[in-house]
Write a protein that holds these residues in place. Sequence first.
Motif, PDB file in Angstrom:
ATOM      1  N   SER A  57       0.817  -1.213   0.000  1.00  0.00           N
ATOM      2  CA  SER A  57       0.000   0.000   0.000  1.00  0.00           C
ATOM      3  C   SER A  57       0.849   1.260   0.000  1.00  0.00           C
ATOM      4  O   SER A  57       0.464   2.275  -0.585  1.00  0.00           O
ATOM      5  CB  SER A  57      -0.928   0.003   1.211  1.00  0.00           C
ATOM      6  OG  SER A  57      -1.722   1.154   1.256  1.00  0.00           O
ATOM      7  N   THR A  61      -0.846   3.644  -2.633  1.00  0.00           N
ATOM      8  CA  THR A  61      -1.753   4.695  -2.147  1.00  0.00           C
ATOM      9  C   THR A  61      -1.489   6.068  -2.762  1.00  0.00           C
ATOM     10  O   THR A  61      -2.451   6.767  -3.120  1.00  0.00           O
ATOM     11  CB  THR A  61      -1.709   4.773  -0.615  1.00  0.00           C
ATOM     12  OG1 THR A  61      -2.158   3.529  -0.068  1.00  0.00           O
ATOM     13  CG2 THR A  61      -2.599   5.893  -0.100  1.00  0.00           C
ATOM     14  N   VAL A  73     -10.293   8.123  -0.987  1.00  0.00           N
ATOM     15  CA  VAL A  73      -9.396   7.050  -0.559  1.00  0.00           C
ATOM     16  C   VAL A  73      -9.601   6.758   0.923  1.00  0.00           C
ATOM     17  O   VAL A  73      -9.709   5.599   1.345  1.00  0.00           O
ATOM     18  CB  VAL A  73      -7.926   7.438  -0.840  1.00  0.00           C
ATOM     19  CG1 VAL A  73      -6.969   6.477  -0.139  1.00  0.00           C
ATOM     20  CG2 VAL A  73      -7.655   7.448  -2.342  1.00  0.00           C
ATOM     21  N   CYS A 107      -5.149  -1.249   3.798  1.00  0.00           N
ATOM     22  CA  CYS A 107      -6.071  -0.142   4.072  1.00  0.00           C
ATOM     23  C   CYS A 107      -5.583   0.766   5.193  1.00  0.00           C
ATOM     24  O   CYS A 107      -5.714   1.988   5.105  1.00  0.00           O
ATOM     25  CB  CYS A 107      -7.457  -0.687   4.396  1.00  0.00           C
ATOM     26  SG  CYS A 107      -8.279  -1.468   2.993  1.00  0.00           S
ATOM     27  N   GLY A 110      -3.021   3.023   3.836  1.00  0.00           N
ATOM     28  CA  GLY A 110      -3.648   4.075   3.046  1.00  0.00           C
ATOM     29  C   GLY A 110      -4.282   5.148   3.910  1.00  0.00           C
ATOM     30  O   GLY A 110      -4.192   6.348   3.606  1.00  0.00           O
ATOM     31  N   THR A 114      -3.030   9.129   4.137  1.00  0.00           N
ATOM     32  CA  THR A 114      -3.967  10.237   3.934  1.00  0.00           C
ATOM     33  C   THR A 114      -4.001  11.165   5.140  1.00  0.00           C
ATOM     34  O   THR A 114      -3.901  12.389   5.010  1.00  0.00           O
ATOM     35  CB  THR A 114      -5.387   9.679   3.673  1.00  0.00           C
ATOM     36  OG1 THR A 114      -5.330   8.695   2.646  1.00  0.00           O
ATOM     37  CG2 THR A 114      -6.322  10.791   3.239  1.00  0.00           C
TER      38      THR A 114
END
Length: 422
Positions: A57, A61, A73, A107, A110, A114
Amino acid sequence: MFVVLRNSWALLLGMLLLMVGNGLQGSLLGVRGPAAGFSAMEMSMVMSAYFAGFLFSSRMTPHLIRRVGHVRVFAAFGSFISAVLILYPAMQHPAVWILGRVVIGFCFCGVYVTAESWLNNSATNETRGQALSAYMIVQMVGIIAAQALLNIPDPSGFLLFVIPSVLVSVAFAPILLSISPTPAFESTKPMTLKELYHVSPLGMVGMFLLGGVFSAQFGMAAVYGSVAGLSLGQISIFVASFYVGALLLQYPLGWISDRMDRRVLVFIVAAFGGAAAAIAIFAGGNFNLLVAAAFVIGGSSNPLYSLLIAYTNDFLQPEDMAASSAGLLFINGLGAIAGPLIIGWGMQVIGPHGYFILIAFLLIALALYAVYRMTQRRSIPVEDTASYAPVSPTSTAIVMEVAQEYAIEAAEDDETHHDPHR
């Protein structure tokens, strides 16, 4: 610090809830897997899968963010995390859990990328160091708090899986309702591993070894507790001890690292951590000794992560520091993937002691390699070294780059302070 809390309270609150959810699901699987009949080797593959997803990721990402934006996202990954957490108790099979951990790792990475990009965007030159410290403290407190939730009675077998799912879902509300869109996401071209090794052999080798140590803490500590026959309450205290040590010793060791040869400090800290793991091998079921060992190991390995980043920066120009972070993260990720697999094999072959044997081996190997590197390269004068910035091994390249920026700014401020003509 007040300014940081005022500007970023929603983000920090959301990250706290996310870390509680992530910390709980890792420990919970470590307890429930052996109870469901999973072998130590099967559990090692489950735990290793998280770091494989996380590593993949970290490369994917940034491309997703550039295509669809931060908010989409963030929301999409959060939905997947909540769904997988609910599926764990419904489908108790090693293959399903391995796949679920890959998805969870992908996930969560990610989500961290973010959120950390939002944190970086909200920080100023004056608040960057404080924002970095607040974020690191929130991460550690979240993981520590998660261990207490392991003791909640769960007669249905589902409740403790529902709690992290709810926490993750709720965590997105304060963030998405209070954060404004960030500028376009830019990624830095990383150094090749060959270039990075040439710059800092100790930094690169140390990061690989620490990847194995950290994955042992974050992934396999609860598995060890279950196999060793610890009670649920004891497992929660044991796992939390790693992060209490990390939280309490990060800043004192950081202060010391800015005032001495960092290779000497790497040797001392790694040797103490390795000695603590060696003592735990012969603890003979003494729980207090296990907790003390976990405290020292966590208090050694987590500051070592930041220390090796600072040491590598000592040999880089400011414009190359961000480029090195991706390489360091990648090599650390490889170590994190390998760590649980080797520990699982060791625990299956020689029993629970295999857990501490590997940790001792990795930390002692790091200490000895630091001594070897002292014979190969002259030390840098303390006044010419980069500033230490606290970074958690759970962080992504975004926080690594924030730390690099903080180190650059601190160095520039220090240079201005010592140059009366500027």
